[in-house]
Design an enzyme around this catalytic site. Sequence first.
Site, PDB file in Angstrom:
ATOM      1  N   HIS A 128      29.914 -46.529 -18.920  1.00 41.98           N
ATOM      2  CA  HIS A 128      30.887 -47.557 -19.580  1.00 41.98           C
ATOM      3  C   HIS A 128      30.984 -48.880 -18.908  1.00 41.98           C
ATOM      4  CE1 HIS A 128      34.177 -49.464 -22.188  1.00 41.98           C
ATOM      5  NE2 HIS A 128      34.652 -49.480 -21.031  1.00 41.98           N
ATOM      6  N   TYR A 129      31.016 -48.831 -17.667  1.00 38.68           N
ATOM      7  CA  TYR A 129      30.889 -50.191 -16.666  1.00 38.68           C
ATOM      8  C   TYR A 129      29.645 -50.904 -17.182  1.00 38.68           C
ATOM      9  CZ  TYR A 129      29.445 -52.535 -12.233  1.00 38.68           C
ATOM     10  OH  TYR A 129      29.393 -53.325 -11.174  1.00 38.68           O
ATOM     11  N   LEU A 130      28.527 -50.353 -17.006  1.00 37.82           N
ATOM     12  CA  LEU A 130      27.175 -50.690 -17.288  1.00 37.82           C
ATOM     13  C   LEU A 130      27.130 -51.476 -18.751  1.00 37.82           C
ATOM     14  CD1 LEU A 130      24.868 -48.428 -15.275  1.00 37.82           C
ATOM     15  CD2 LEU A 130      25.616 -50.892 -14.626  1.00 37.82           C
TER      16      LEU A 130
END
Length: 223
Positions: A128-130
């Site tokens: 999700h962060y990426l």
Amino acid sequence: MKIAIIGAAGQVGRRLARRLIEHGDDVTGLFRRPEQAEVVTAAGATPHVFDLTVSTPEDLAQALRGHDAVVFCAGAHGTGMDQTSLIDGKGVEKAIIAADAAMVRRTILVSAMPEAASGREVSEDFAHYLTVKKEAEQVLAGSGLDWLIVRPGHLTDDDGNGRVRAGLAEPYGQIQRDDVAAFLLEVLHEPRLSRHIIELVDGPSTIPEAVDTLVELYGTPHL
Ligand SMILES: NC(=O)c1ccc[n+]([C@@H]2O[C@H](COP(=O)([O-])OP(=O)(O)OC[C@H]3O[C@@H](n4cnc5c(N)ncnc54)[C@H](OP(=O)(O)O)[C@@H]3O)[C@@H](O)[C@H]2O)c1
């Protein structure tokens, strides 16, 4: 130059603030927890408490007015997907709107290399962060600002060695936070480098050499 750092109490932010002050720049350090003021003042920057998740773009524009550049190096640092969306995603969008409103054209975003996830199992949070980092890049790249996106590899706290590999597409690797800060200092003072995504890992070139090469290959000639 007068430079605002969003995330100035963070590990990259504080190193960048210290380097900019040593270089002779005027720095405003934005951070969210009042107890972090000491870190920001110790670096020599002017502290400004600012929480990206609760303040409006207008508040941020007010804080950015009069600066020559803004560097976004805040991040949710693994505190959950909601926080990642709010800080690394919506926070960047807020900074873009604010920079535009405050007429701060030069905007540098510390992002991440998409390859951080390749070839290994990663958590849903990390994936999700990426995704959020990439979406924030897309918003900045679509803006009319004089932007630069710097994608460091895996960050370490080892002492910097002043040597990097920097280009439009680099193999994934690690990089010392010190060297990321030194690279940001250099590109902040290189107006010919604009509207590019630069990947940054440890490597053989000194930082001035790496930036000279980038300017030679991709720099805007008329500046
Ligand atoms: N770790 C890696 O290997 C890696 C690799 C590539 C790129 N990056 C990116 O590089 C950037 C800098 O990394 P870093 O190691 O310096 O991170 P860091 O030490 O975690 O610093 C991030 C800073 O952002 C601040 N922040 C968080 N939420 C905020 C909010 N709502 N309002 C204002 N400030 C807020 C944090 O404050 P608090 O202490 O209050 O949370 C912290 O001081 C980040 O964007 C990160 O995602 C990291």
